[in-house]
Write a protein that holds these residues in place. Structure first.
Motif, PDB file in Angstrom:
ATOM      1  N   ILE A 131      69.976  39.204  33.539  1.00  0.00           N
ATOM      2  CA  ILE A 131      69.537  39.840  32.483  1.00  0.00           C
ATOM      3  C   ILE A 131      68.683  41.254  33.086  1.00  0.00           C
ATOM      4  O   ILE A 131      68.676  42.101  32.502  1.00  0.00           O
ATOM      5  N   GLN A 132      67.476  40.898  33.851  1.00  0.00           N
ATOM      6  CA  GLN A 132      66.614  41.849  34.238  1.00  0.00           C
ATOM      7  C   GLN A 132      67.379  42.741  35.008  1.00  0.00           C
ATOM      8  O   GLN A 132      67.028  44.091  34.994  1.00  0.00           O
ATOM      9  N   THR A 133      68.275  42.443  35.639  1.00  0.00           N
ATOM     10  CA  THR A 133      69.088  43.468  36.667  1.00  0.00           C
ATOM     11  C   THR A 133      69.911  44.431  35.927  1.00  0.00           C
ATOM     12  O   THR A 133      69.969  45.525  36.223  1.00  0.00           O
ATOM     13  N   VAL A 134      70.439  43.766  34.673  1.00  0.00           N
ATOM     14  CA  VAL A 134      71.195  44.570  34.055  1.00  0.00           C
ATOM     15  C   VAL A 134      70.614  45.758  33.175  1.00  0.00           C
ATOM     16  O   VAL A 134      70.848  46.923  33.106  1.00  0.00           O
ATOM     17  N   ILE A 135      69.236  45.270  32.857  1.00  0.00           N
ATOM     18  CA  ILE A 135      68.422  46.149  32.145  1.00  0.00           C
ATOM     19  C   ILE A 135      68.041  47.279  33.048  1.00  0.00           C
ATOM     20  O   ILE A 135      67.981  48.537  32.876  1.00  0.00           O
ATOM     21  N   SER A 136      67.684  46.998  34.397  1.00  0.00           N
ATOM     22  CA  SER A 136      66.967  47.937  35.154  1.00  0.00           C
ATOM     23  C   SER A 136      68.286  49.165  35.808  1.00  0.00           C
ATOM     24  O   SER A 136      67.926  49.768  36.205  1.00  0.00           O
ATOM     25  N   GLN A 137      69.383  48.302  35.928  1.00  0.00           N
ATOM     26  CA  GLN A 137      70.561  49.215  36.595  1.00  0.00           C
ATOM     27  C   GLN A 137      71.752  49.602  35.427  1.00  0.00           C
ATOM     28  O   GLN A 137      72.234  50.483  35.959  1.00  0.00           O
ATOM     29  N   ALA A 138      71.418  49.689  34.214  1.00  0.00           N
ATOM     30  CA  ALA A 138      72.150  50.116  33.332  1.00  0.00           C
ATOM     31  C   ALA A 138      72.058  51.645  32.947  1.00  0.00           C
ATOM     32  O   ALA A 138      73.139  52.323  33.099  1.00  0.00           O
ATOM     33  N   SER A 139      70.924  52.274  33.554  1.00  0.00           N
ATOM     34  CA  SER A 139      70.916  53.702  33.351  1.00  0.00           C
ATOM     35  C   SER A 139      71.569  54.225  34.556  1.00  0.00           C
ATOM     36  O   SER A 139      72.012  55.190  34.625  1.00  0.00           O
ATOM     37  N   VAL A 140      71.553  53.487  35.742  1.00  0.00           N
ATOM     38  CA  VAL A 140      72.076  53.806  37.018  1.00  0.00           C
ATOM     39  C   VAL A 140      73.514  53.896  36.807  1.00  0.00           C
ATOM     40  O   VAL A 140      74.095  54.933  37.166  1.00  0.00           O
ATOM     41  N   TYR A 141      74.102  52.899  36.126  1.00  0.00           N
ATOM     42  CA  TYR A 141      75.560  52.939  35.890  1.00  0.00           C
ATOM     43  C   TYR A 141      75.919  53.928  34.905  1.00  0.00           C
ATOM     44  O   TYR A 141      76.854  54.660  35.257  1.00  0.00           O
ATOM     45  N   GLY A 142      75.145  54.172  33.967  1.00  0.00           N
ATOM     46  CA  GLY A 142      75.419  55.423  33.034  1.00  0.00           C
ATOM     47  C   GLY A 142      75.502  56.665  33.579  1.00  0.00           C
ATOM     48  O   GLY A 142      76.343  57.519  33.284  1.00  0.00           O
ATOM     49  N   SER A 143      74.712  56.821  34.393  1.00  0.00           N
ATOM     50  CA  SER A 143      74.451  58.027  34.947  1.00  0.00           C
ATOM     51  C   SER A 143      75.495  58.548  36.027  1.00  0.00           C
ATOM     52  O   SER A 143      75.996  59.617  36.142  1.00  0.00           O
ATOM     53  N   GLU A 144      75.426  57.658  37.064  1.00  0.00           N
ATOM     54  CA  GLU A 144      76.138  57.692  38.407  1.00  0.00           C
ATOM     55  C   GLU A 144      77.578  57.340  38.116  1.00  0.00           C
ATOM     56  O   GLU A 144      78.484  58.248  38.606  1.00  0.00           O
TER      57      GLU A 144
ATOM     58  N   GLY B  13      74.402  62.068  30.389  1.00  0.00           N
ATOM     59  CA  GLY B  13      73.143  62.647  30.263  1.00  0.00           C
ATOM     60  C   GLY B  13      71.887  61.895  30.053  1.00  0.00           C
ATOM     61  O   GLY B  13      71.964  60.870  29.565  1.00  0.00           O
ATOM     62  N   GLN B  14      70.666  62.585  30.182  1.00  0.00           N
ATOM     63  CA  GLN B  14      69.544  61.931  30.319  1.00  0.00           C
ATOM     64  C   GLN B  14      69.173  61.533  28.868  1.00  0.00           C
ATOM     65  O   GLN B  14      68.542  60.315  28.533  1.00  0.00           O
ATOM     66  N   SER B  15      69.593  62.548  27.843  1.00  0.00           N
ATOM     67  CA  SER B  15      69.206  62.141  26.342  1.00  0.00           C
ATOM     68  C   SER B  15      69.813  60.998  25.912  1.00  0.00           C
ATOM     69  O   SER B  15      69.640  60.011  25.211  1.00  0.00           O
ATOM     70  N   THR B  16      71.373  60.925  26.561  1.00  0.00           N
ATOM     71  CA  THR B  16      72.068  59.771  26.057  1.00  0.00           C
ATOM     72  C   THR B  16      71.448  58.553  26.704  1.00  0.00           C
ATOM     73  O   THR B  16      71.393  57.330  25.909  1.00  0.00           O
ATOM     74  N   LEU B  17      70.914  58.293  27.816  1.00  0.00           N
ATOM     75  CA  LEU B  17      70.158  57.128  28.324  1.00  0.00           C
ATOM     76  C   LEU B  17      68.984  56.852  27.526  1.00  0.00           C
ATOM     77  O   LEU B  17      68.906  55.788  27.335  1.00  0.00           O
ATOM     78  N   ILE B  18      68.243  57.848  27.500  1.00  0.00           N
ATOM     79  CA  ILE B  18      67.068  57.462  26.557  1.00  0.00           C
ATOM     80  C   ILE B  18      67.250  56.774  25.310  1.00  0.00           C
ATOM     81  O   ILE B  18      66.684  55.979  25.014  1.00  0.00           O
ATOM     82  N   THR B  19      68.389  57.504  24.493  1.00  0.00           N
ATOM     83  CA  THR B  19      68.667  57.002  23.344  1.00  0.00           C
ATOM     84  C   THR B  19      69.222  55.671  23.380  1.00  0.00           C
ATOM     85  O   THR B  19      68.889  54.507  22.559  1.00  0.00           O
ATOM     86  N   ALA B  20      70.057  55.290  24.274  1.00  0.00           N
ATOM     87  CA  ALA B  20      70.296  53.945  24.523  1.00  0.00           C
ATOM     88  C   ALA B  20      69.421  53.022  24.934  1.00  0.00           C
ATOM     89  O   ALA B  20      69.493  51.581  24.461  1.00  0.00           O
ATOM     90  N   VAL B  21      68.338  53.351  25.608  1.00  0.00           N
ATOM     91  CA  VAL B  21      67.277  52.245  25.938  1.00  0.00           C
ATOM     92  C   VAL B  21      66.438  52.083  24.746  1.00  0.00           C
ATOM     93  O   VAL B  21      66.039  51.089  24.562  1.00  0.00           O
ATOM     94  N   LEU B  22      66.064  53.116  23.983  1.00  0.00           N
ATOM     95  CA  LEU B  22      65.398  53.009  22.347  1.00  0.00           C
ATOM     96  C   LEU B  22      66.342  52.152  21.664  1.00  0.00           C
ATOM     97  O   LEU B  22      65.798  51.041  20.843  1.00  0.00           O
TER      98      LEU B  22
END
Length: 220
Positions: free
Chosen positions: A41-54, A59-68
């Protein structure tokens, strides 16, 4: 020396708690299962933004919105899974959440690049299972703790959680290095949920609660 004294006492207390846990193998079995799937669970949360960007090129705004979105929906997910636990039992609901985590990762593998809407759908799925799976795990563990030993057992619970937190990122990174694909890296985390499911399913929770000296709830 005076400053080191609390650390020494802390290590001794942890060692004593570990010895006590060995005398309660069913509680220890649950803790091991939790540590494994929670690392996923913790790895999915921490690496989801890496997966989304790379991998997905978001974009950064999309990733921030997804985190919220994940944080907001985690509250709703915890409430919803709490109701399921009251109806079907905490263990069954946690097992169901691990199936949902596995399905979410499988869906993430097939996400199209450059499509933020589908990434938001994935974030919503993560949020709905995130809060509930962690809250219910903590609640269930509380029933497996002998009366009067809550503080030391939950200290071991938290310390063990942090001690295992490197395994998921290690698997994620090694898979990427071997395959060159973030899709393969993210789906490799399924192993934590499958293994955690198998170990948790084998724990006789009612017997573990009785062995800890606690009354067994009507549904657990």
């Amino acid at each position: 020396p005076a400053a080191a004294a609390p650390r020494v006492r802390g290590r001794r207390q942890l060692a004593a708690t570990v010895r006590d846990l060995r005398e309660r193998p069913l509680t220890l079995a649950f803790l091991v299962a939790y540590l494994i799937y929670n690392d996923g669970i913790q790895t999915v949360i921490s690496q989801a933004s890496v997966y989304g960007s790379e991998e997905l090129g978001l974009g950064q705004s999309t990733l921030i919105t997804a985190v919220l979105m994940v944080q907001v929906l985690a509250v709703a997910g915890a409430l919803g899974m709490g109701r399921l636990a009251r109806a079907y039992g905490a263990k069954r609901t946690i097992l169901g959440s691990l199936v949902a985590w596995t399905a979410t990762l499988a869906a993430g593998f097939f996400l199209p690049a450059g499509a933020p809407v589908w990434f938001f759908v994935l974030a919503a799925g993560i949020g709905l299972v995130l809060g509930g799976s962690q809250a219910l795990s903590r609640s269930l563990f509380s029933h497996l703790v002998p009366p009067g030993k809550e503080a030391e057992y939950f200290s071991a619970y938290e310390m063990s959680d942090r001690g295992m937190s490197w395994l998921g990122p290690l698997l994620f990174g090694m898979t990427y290095q071997l395959t060159g694909s973030y899709r393969d890296a993210i789906v490799s985390l399924v192993v934590f949920f499958v293994l955690g499911f198998g170990l948790l399913a084998r724990v006789p929770v009612e017997r573990a609660i009785r062995d800890a000296g606690n009354p067994v709830p009507d549904r657990i």
